[in-house]
Design a protein around this motif. Structure first.
Motif, PDB file in Angstrom:
ATOM      1  N   VAL A  28      27.518  41.645  38.711  1.00  4.59           N
ATOM      2  CA  VAL A  28      26.814  42.778  38.105  1.00  4.59           C
ATOM      3  C   VAL A  28      25.741  41.521  37.510  1.00  4.59           C
ATOM      4  O   VAL A  28      25.409  41.014  36.928  1.00  4.59           O
ATOM      5  N   THR A  29      23.854  42.173  38.226  1.00  4.50           N
ATOM      6  CA  THR A  29      23.036  40.753  38.006  1.00  4.50           C
ATOM      7  C   THR A  29      22.280  42.050  37.317  1.00  4.50           C
ATOM      8  O   THR A  29      20.969  40.561  36.474  1.00  4.50           O
ATOM      9  N   ALA A  58      27.975  52.260  37.365  1.00  3.21           N
ATOM     10  CA  ALA A  58      27.703  51.543  36.320  1.00  3.21           C
ATOM     11  C   ALA A  58      28.283  50.647  35.875  1.00  3.21           C
ATOM     12  O   ALA A  58      29.322  51.265  35.429  1.00  3.21           O
ATOM     13  N   TYR A  59      28.181  49.778  34.686  1.00  2.00           N
ATOM     14  CA  TYR A  59      28.602  48.316  35.017  1.00  2.00           C
ATOM     15  C   TYR A  59      29.074  48.369  33.351  1.00  2.00           C
ATOM     16  O   TYR A  59      28.139  48.334  32.899  1.00  2.00           O
ATOM     17  N   VAL A  60      30.085  48.304  32.661  1.00  2.00           N
ATOM     18  CA  VAL A  60      30.331  48.035  31.868  1.00  2.00           C
ATOM     19  C   VAL A  60      30.693  46.729  30.927  1.00  2.00           C
ATOM     20  O   VAL A  60      31.717  46.105  32.219  1.00  2.00           O
ATOM     21  N   ILE A  93      38.430  49.664  33.056  1.00  2.00           N
ATOM     22  CA  ILE A  93      38.400  48.397  32.172  1.00  2.00           C
ATOM     23  C   ILE A  93      39.374  48.074  33.168  1.00  2.00           C
ATOM     24  O   ILE A  93      40.616  48.541  32.766  1.00  2.00           O
ATOM     25  N   GLY A  94      38.932  46.593  34.535  1.00  2.00           N
ATOM     26  CA  GLY A  94      40.273  46.403  35.188  1.00  2.00           C
ATOM     27  C   GLY A  94      40.579  47.744  35.570  1.00  2.00           C
ATOM     28  O   GLY A  94      40.467  48.339  36.339  1.00  2.00           O
ATOM     29  N   THR A  95      42.072  46.986  35.628  1.00  2.00           N
ATOM     30  CA  THR A  95      42.949  49.120  35.997  1.00  2.00           C
ATOM     31  C   THR A  95      43.579  49.370  35.746  1.00  2.00           C
ATOM     32  O   THR A  95      44.229  50.682  36.127  1.00  2.00           O
ATOM     33  N   ASN A  96      42.790  49.905  33.990  1.00  2.00           N
ATOM     34  CA  ASN A  96      42.958  50.764  33.359  1.00  2.00           C
ATOM     35  C   ASN A  96      41.822  51.958  33.526  1.00  2.00           C
ATOM     36  O   ASN A  96      40.368  51.766  32.877  1.00  2.00           O
ATOM     37  N   CYS A  97      42.272  53.095  34.558  1.00  2.00           N
ATOM     38  CA  CYS A  97      41.630  53.395  34.741  1.00  2.00           C
ATOM     39  C   CYS A  97      41.631  55.186  34.331  1.00  2.00           C
ATOM     40  O   CYS A  97      42.693  55.984  34.581  1.00  2.00           O
ATOM     41  N   THR A 116      32.679  44.046  38.535  1.00  2.00           N
ATOM     42  CA  THR A 116      32.004  45.084  38.986  1.00  2.00           C
ATOM     43  C   THR A 116      33.567  46.152  38.666  1.00  2.00           C
ATOM     44  O   THR A 116      33.373  47.482  39.134  1.00  2.00           O
ATOM     45  N   ALA A 117      34.852  45.159  38.426  1.00  2.00           N
ATOM     46  CA  ALA A 117      35.653  46.311  38.486  1.00  2.00           C
ATOM     47  C   ALA A 117      35.770  46.816  36.963  1.00  2.00           C
ATOM     48  O   ALA A 117      36.998  48.180  36.874  1.00  2.00           O
ATOM     49  N   ASP A 118      35.084  46.703  36.148  1.00  2.00           N
ATOM     50  CA  ASP A 118      34.420  47.785  34.823  1.00  2.00           C
ATOM     51  C   ASP A 118      33.573  48.328  35.008  1.00  2.00           C
ATOM     52  O   ASP A 118      32.417  47.909  34.371  1.00  2.00           O
TER      53      ASP A 118
END
Length: 208
Positions: A28-29, A58-60, A93-97, A116-118
């Motif tokens: 994420v940039t 959108a990334y958190v 958040i990671g694998t918690n979707c 980008t996974a979050d």
């Protein structure tokens, strides 16, 4: 004569909540501190690791700078949702979707998110490349994001257009930096949080 902050030390807030809308090569940039009441625009993009898919995210990221664990909670509700096909919004958040609310514990002096996974968005759903032009994300969600005693309310608009520039636009004028106490800063240091004024917009941001 104006006072200029010259001290080399900078101090972070106890809890920090970040949002980003641009990523490159899995990084994420454009993380910025979430502003109360702001609207962030995420554009459609090809998911590079799966070229046959498209996404819109959108990334958190959440940072706990205290000595005790804190609860992170992200909740979304649609203001309008025009997504079609197999697209559907979720929070990860990671694998918690989850579809509308996700909660995680942020350990003392640690960070959750930052990749980008979050994200809040559509990219984990299978969307065939030949459907990309037919997808009409153009959807808007209200978001509540909280960590410890900090809570922010903002919106995310998911655009069907492909971004060519950063989605959080601070304008073309030169940025001015101020300490959290409001003092002008001539030479902002990397890794420190400042108040940034640029193009008529004021925000808190970390200097990279």
């Amino acid at each position: 004569m104006a006072l200029v902050a010259t001290a080399s030390a900078c101090f972070a807030d106890d809890y920090e909540l970040y949002i980003g809308t641009e990523a490159e090569n899995g990084e994420v940039t454009d993380y910025v501190l979430v502003e109360e009441g702001a609207n962030y625009v995420a554009h459609r993009e090809n998911v590079t690791q799966f070229p046959a898919l498209v996404g819109c995210d959108a990334y958190v990221k959440a940072v706990n700078n205290t000595g005790a664990a804190a609860n992170l909670r992200i909740a979304v509700t649609p203001e309008y949702d025009n997504s079609i096909g197999s697209a559907g919004l979720q929070i990860c958040i990671g694998t918690n979707c989850r579809g509308d609310v996700v909660e995680e514990t942020v350990a003392a002096n640690s960070t959750i998110g930052g990749s980008t996974a979050d994200h809040i968005g559509y990219s984990d759903f299978v969307i065939a490349a030949d459907m990309a032009d037919a997808l009409k994300f153009d959807s808007k969600y209200s978001v509540t994001m909280s960590l410890g005693n900090v809570e922010r309310h903002f919106t995310i608009t998911f655009s069907n257009e492909t971004a060519s520039v950063g989605s959080i636009d601070l304008g073309s004028s030169e940025a001015e930096y101020f300490s959290l106490q409001g003092l002008p800063v001539a030479n902002p240091e990397k890794g420190c949080i400042y108040i940034v004024r640029q193009g008529g917009k004021v925000s808190k941001a970390v200097v990279r």
